[in-house]
Design a protein around this motif. Structure first.
Motif, PDB file in Angstrom:
ATOM      1  N   VAL A   1       0.941  -1.148   0.115  1.00 35.13           N
ATOM      2  CA  VAL A   1       0.124   0.179  -0.053  1.00 35.13           C
ATOM      3  C   VAL A   1       0.946   1.238  -0.068  1.00 35.13           C
ATOM      4  O   VAL A   1       1.896   1.440   0.697  1.00 35.13           O
ATOM      5  CB  VAL A   1      -0.851   0.052   1.111  1.00 35.13           C
ATOM      6  N   VAL A   2       0.578   2.217  -0.831  1.00 38.87           N
ATOM      7  CA  VAL A   2       1.514   3.388  -1.151  1.00 38.87           C
ATOM      8  C   VAL A   2       0.578   4.589  -1.066  1.00 38.87           C
ATOM      9  O   VAL A   2      -0.708   4.483  -1.501  1.00 38.87           O
ATOM     10  CB  VAL A   2       2.536   3.413  -2.395  1.00 38.87           C
ATOM     11  N   GLU A   3       1.007   5.897  -0.735  1.00 42.02           N
ATOM     12  CA  GLU A   3       0.244   6.925  -0.664  1.00 42.02           C
ATOM     13  C   GLU A   3       0.751   7.890  -1.722  1.00 42.02           C
ATOM     14  O   GLU A   3       1.682   7.926  -2.328  1.00 42.02           O
ATOM     15  CB  GLU A   3       0.531   7.528   0.577  1.00 42.02           C
ATOM     16  N   ASN A   4      -0.349   8.408  -2.566  1.00 45.70           N
ATOM     17  CA  ASN A   4      -0.200   9.351  -3.613  1.00 45.70           C
ATOM     18  C   ASN A   4      -0.750  10.687  -3.368  1.00 45.70           C
ATOM     19  O   ASN A   4      -1.915  10.713  -2.771  1.00 45.70           O
ATOM     20  CB  ASN A   4      -0.563   8.639  -4.752  1.00 45.70           C
ATOM     21  N   ASP A   5      -0.351  11.536  -4.316  1.00 45.01           N
ATOM     22  CA  ASP A   5      -1.145  12.908  -4.101  1.00 45.01           C
ATOM     23  C   ASP A   5      -2.185  12.746  -5.247  1.00 45.01           C
ATOM     24  O   ASP A   5      -2.035  12.148  -6.160  1.00 45.01           O
ATOM     25  CB  ASP A   5      -0.082  13.853  -4.670  1.00 45.01           C
ATOM     26  N   LEU A   6      -3.307  13.201  -4.473  1.00 46.77           N
ATOM     27  CA  LEU A   6      -4.636  13.008  -5.669  1.00 46.77           C
ATOM     28  C   LEU A   6      -4.656  14.576  -6.349  1.00 46.77           C
ATOM     29  O   LEU A   6      -4.871  15.716  -5.908  1.00 46.77           O
ATOM     30  CB  LEU A   6      -5.882  13.021  -4.669  1.00 46.77           C
TER      31      LEU A   6
END
Length: 320
Positions: A19-24
């Motif tokens: 699971v990775v976090e990204n800019d929306l």
């Protein structure tokens, strides 16, 4: 604002999914941002994770061959148009055959990729129509052009596409045989298909005894395991539809050579290859067929088999 996705970080088994976090980001001109409600775990997702595909995606990447979700935001007008995304508005329910990117909380897509979804359908059921059922429907009705009473063999009948073929084949009043392991035979029988156990039975002998005049069509997602021995089971004028992934570029070339060779033999039988990437080039017929499938689902005439549901961010568990 941030969103999360599930990414293949290296080739291998499901635990490599992270699971990775990204800019929306805001959607660009001609795009719509979709809040994903459902994505299926498909065979191509698993194959891509292992790199078992003719043109493997570069790592890292986000799998997810299909999605259903709600439009969250739309972009402005394209430079060549005075209008923005005209097909959809915020709040609309849509689907897409994404190929990659579906294991995510949000995905941004071009308006030309969106499929309208009727209100009231269960997203988890409806998303199975975007890949498995479109493959089954089009191989039956566009590739093989089946008619009531046709005798057909479904190879891999207990899989996602296989069970869709069984269900749609029953609706089309086909006489069906299905190859699957013994433990899945009850499912085949429920759809009226004669089961063949690939562990203990020779499918060629079974079909020759049961259908000495030959089969009208064979639907094969396994590529190499059955084609060489099974092609002769077709009657004159019969069609073998190959929809499986050849797993490598060399496998693709080998399959294309088989296509040429088998179709020039003077026996009246034909081999056809089917792939969903052609949806980009024949969008009209795909939209027509998806609309037909949505209607069948809404009317209760089809009921996709769903083994289990997971939150999207638990895609690794679903893959396991």
């Amino acid at each position: 604002m941030k969103y999360r996705s599930v990414m293949v970080t290296k080739r291998g088994s499901p635990e490599i999914l992270q699971v990775v976090e990204n800019d929306l980001r805001a959607p660009s001109a001609g795009e719509a941002r979709i809040k994903v409600l459902a994505t299926p775990v498909c065979g191509p997702d698993v194959q891509a994770r292992y790199g078992q595909t003719p043109i493997a995606p570069k790592v890292p990447f986000v799998p997810g061959y299909a999605v259903i979700g709600d439009v969250d935001a739309v972009g402005g007008p394209k430079r060549s148009s005075s209008e923005g995304v005209s097909n959809v508005a915020a709040g609309d329910r849509v689907a897409a055959l994404t190929i990659f990117g579906g294991y995510a909380e949000y995905i941004t897509l071009g308006e030309e990729d969106l499929i309208p979804v009727p209100d009231g359908l269960d997203p988890a059921e409806a998303v199975t129509l975007i890949l498995n059922y479109i493959v089954a429907y089009q191989t039956l009705h566009r590739s093989a052009k089946v008619k009531a009473g046709d005798k057909v063999l479904i190879i891999g009948a207990s899989g996602g596409v296989g069970t869709a073929l069984l269900e749609l084949g029953k609706l089309a009043k086909l006489s069906m045989y299905g190859i699957a392991s013994k433990g899945k035979h009850q499912i085949l029988a429920e759809y009226g298909a004669t089961p063949i156990d690939y562990h203990t039975q020779d499918f060629v002998e079974v079909i020759r005894q049961a259908e000495p005049q030959g089969l009208d069509a064979v639907f094969d997602g396994m590529v190499w395991s059955y084609l060489d021995r099974g092609f002769s089971l077709l009657r004159r004028g019969g069609t073998w539809v190959q929809y499986g992934n050849p797993l490598s570029f060399s496998g693709l070339l080998r399959l294309l050579s088989k296509l040429v060779w088998l179709n020039v033999l003077p026996n009246g039988r034909s081999l056809k290859l089917y792939g969903t990437t052609t949806s980009k080039f024949g969008r009209g017929r795909y939209l027509e067929d998806w609309a037909t499938l949505f209607k069948l689902l809404d009317e209760g005439k089809i009921k996709p088999i769903i083994m289990k549901k997971y939150p999207i961010l638990e895609a690794a568990r679903a893959n396991e």
